[in-house]
Design a protein around this motif. Structure first.
Motif, mmCIF file in Angstrom:
data_model
loop_
_atom_site.group_PDB
_atom_site.id
_atom_site.type_symbol
_atom_site.label_atom_id
_atom_site.label_comp_id
_atom_site.label_asym_id
_atom_site.label_seq_id
_atom_site.Cartn_x
_atom_site.Cartn_y
_atom_site.Cartn_z
ATOM 1 N N VAL A 99 0.853 -1.188 0.000
ATOM 2 C CA VAL A 99 0.000 0.000 0.000
ATOM 3 C C VAL A 99 0.889 1.238 0.000
ATOM 4 C CG1 VAL A 99 -1.886 1.210 1.139
ATOM 5 C CG2 VAL A 99 -1.732 -1.287 1.305
ATOM 6 N N ILE A 100 0.727 2.072 -1.023
ATOM 7 C CA ILE A 100 1.567 3.260 -1.182
ATOM 8 C C ILE A 100 0.680 4.497 -1.254
ATOM 9 C CG2 ILE A 100 3.298 4.415 -2.604
ATOM 10 C CD1 ILE A 100 4.092 1.683 -3.722
ATOM 11 N N ILE A 119 4.886 8.139 -1.162
ATOM 12 C CA ILE A 119 5.604 8.868 -2.210
ATOM 13 C C ILE A 119 5.255 10.348 -2.060
ATOM 14 C CG2 ILE A 119 5.736 9.308 -4.704
ATOM 15 C CD1 ILE A 119 5.233 6.328 -5.151
ATOM 16 N N ILE A 120 6.285 11.200 -2.074
ATOM 17 C CA ILE A 120 6.072 12.644 -1.935
ATOM 18 C C ILE A 120 6.418 13.316 -3.256
ATOM 19 C CG2 ILE A 120 6.697 14.713 -0.653
ATOM 20 C CD1 ILE A 120 7.685 12.839 1.604
ATOM 21 N N GLU A 145 8.743 5.874 0.507
ATOM 22 C CA GLU A 145 9.068 5.155 -0.726
ATOM 23 C C GLU A 145 10.035 5.981 -1.569
ATOM 24 O OE1 GLU A 145 8.763 1.709 -3.001
ATOM 25 O OE2 GLU A 145 7.561 2.085 -1.222
ATOM 26 N N GLY A 146 9.795 7.279 -1.600
ATOM 27 C CA GLY A 146 10.697 8.148 -2.344
ATOM 28 C C GLY A 146 10.082 9.513 -2.594
ATOM 29 N N GLU A 193 19.124 13.077 -0.827
ATOM 30 C CA GLU A 193 20.042 12.058 -1.332
ATOM 31 C C GLU A 193 19.325 10.861 -1.947
ATOM 32 O OE1 GLU A 193 22.486 11.370 2.109
ATOM 33 O OE2 GLU A 193 23.664 13.196 1.761
ATOM 34 N N GLU A 194 19.521 9.678 -1.367
ATOM 35 C CA GLU A 194 19.007 8.459 -1.987
ATOM 36 C C GLU A 194 17.497 8.300 -1.881
ATOM 37 O OE1 GLU A 194 21.129 5.166 -0.384
ATOM 38 O OE2 GLU A 194 23.062 5.812 -1.222
ATOM 39 N N SER A 195 16.838 9.203 -1.139
ATOM 40 C CA SER A 195 15.371 9.133 -1.036
ATOM 41 C C SER A 195 14.683 9.629 -2.302
ATOM 42 C CB SER A 195 14.889 9.969 0.157
ATOM 43 O OG SER A 195 15.359 9.424 1.367
ATOM 44 N N VAL A 196 15.426 10.275 -3.192
ATOM 45 C CA VAL A 196 14.849 10.838 -4.418
ATOM 46 C C VAL A 196 14.847 9.771 -5.515
ATOM 47 C CG1 VAL A 196 14.987 12.701 -6.112
ATOM 48 C CG2 VAL A 196 15.741 13.104 -3.754
ATOM 49 N N PHE A 197 13.693 9.589 -6.158
ATOM 50 C CA PHE A 197 13.615 8.647 -7.281
ATOM 51 C C PHE A 197 14.548 9.085 -8.412
ATOM 52 C CE2 PHE A 197 9.335 7.689 -5.480
ATOM 53 C CZ PHE A 197 9.463 6.307 -5.394
#
Length: 273
Positions: free
Chosen positions: A4-5, A145-146, A179-180, A205-209
């Protein structure tokens, strides 16, 4: 059991509903059973997939307030493997009606839990606020997801959203993950767009798709035809962007790898017949 996202940002105009519709449709086209939950009283995800609100007898509001069963409310979309739990303007009143509910933050989770075994993914389109309905969506979700637009005020208000997510993580849903962060409305011709992408990547940083959603006229046109962009024009930049996002999420969550080129070719062939 479905992942679930939620797609959330209390700032309007960031491509939240566009992302919900097109990510859900892309996952469905890639043959994953997907449910799109429209948790926004504006019901744009519902109408954006071609449903007429005048013909909808029950909605998420009835499931949350009137003990309706989600399985009786869910609608079949024109996209194979994609179903919709529709919204309605009545959802505006749900926050007041649930205020005295003993487990008011858990109501949407109970609605989704009742049906999520039937799907691979559940995508929740949140309203542009940090009210009780959005908190419900975060409690019901495995991740969020933002969407962040590549414009001057990109990071405005993002701190409040992240703080809300932290509160939900600490008190209501310890398993909630980010999620990202999804960069939307990108225009490579503008220096500002590139500066915003660099700034967001520097902060998160790594949180960005890796996938970035470009400005694309087809993305804007598709909802007026009651279609996702992949069903409207599968060869468009917008369709390819969201297919790439779907692939990135599948790989991140250890789902089967997808040959996107073959899938896009198949979709084009179907639409040309």
């Amino acid at each position: 059991m479905a992942r679930v996202i939620a797609i959330a940002n209390q700032k309007g105009g960031v491509g939240k509903t566009t992302s919900a519709i097109n990510l859900a449709s892309s996952l469905a086209v890639l043959e994953y059973k997907t449910l799109l939950v429209d948790a926004d009283p504006q019901a744009n995800s519902t109408t954006g997939l071609g449903f007429d609100l005048r013909n909808i007898q029950q909605s998420l509001y009835d499931c949350m307030v009137n003990d309706g069963q989600a399985k009786d409310v869910i609608l079949e979309s024109d996209t194979p493997n994609l179903k919709v739990l529709p919204s309605h303007i009545d959802l505006v009143g749900a926050e007041l009606e649930l205020i005295n509910h003993p487990n008011r933050e858990q109501v949407m989770k109970q609605v989704i839990d009742a049906v999520k075994d039937d799907y691979d993914f559940v995508i929740v389109d949140c309203s542009p606020s940090l009210g009780l309905i959005t908190v419900n969506a975060l409690v019901a979700s495995d991740s969020v997801i933002i969407p962040v637009q590549c414009e001057f005020f990109a990071l405005e208000g993002l701190g409040k959203l992240l703080n809300t997510i932290k509160i939900v993580q600490s008190r209501l849903n310890t398993n909630l993950a980010i999620e990202g962060i999804l960069m939307t409305m990108y225009d490579g011709r503008l220096r500002l767009s590139n500066q915003v992408v660099d700034e967001v990547k520097q902060h998160f940083e790594e949180s960005v798709f890796n996938t970035i959603i470009h400005r694309n006229t087809k993305l804007g046109e598709a909802p007026s035809f009651g279609k996702s962009v992949i069903m409207y024009d599968a060869a468009s930049t917008g369709a390819i962007n969201y297919l790439n996002l779907a692939k990135e999420i599948l790989q991140k969550n250890n789902f089967t790898r997808i040959n996107l080129e073959d899938k896009i070719l198949a979709i084009n062939n179907e639409q040309s017949e």
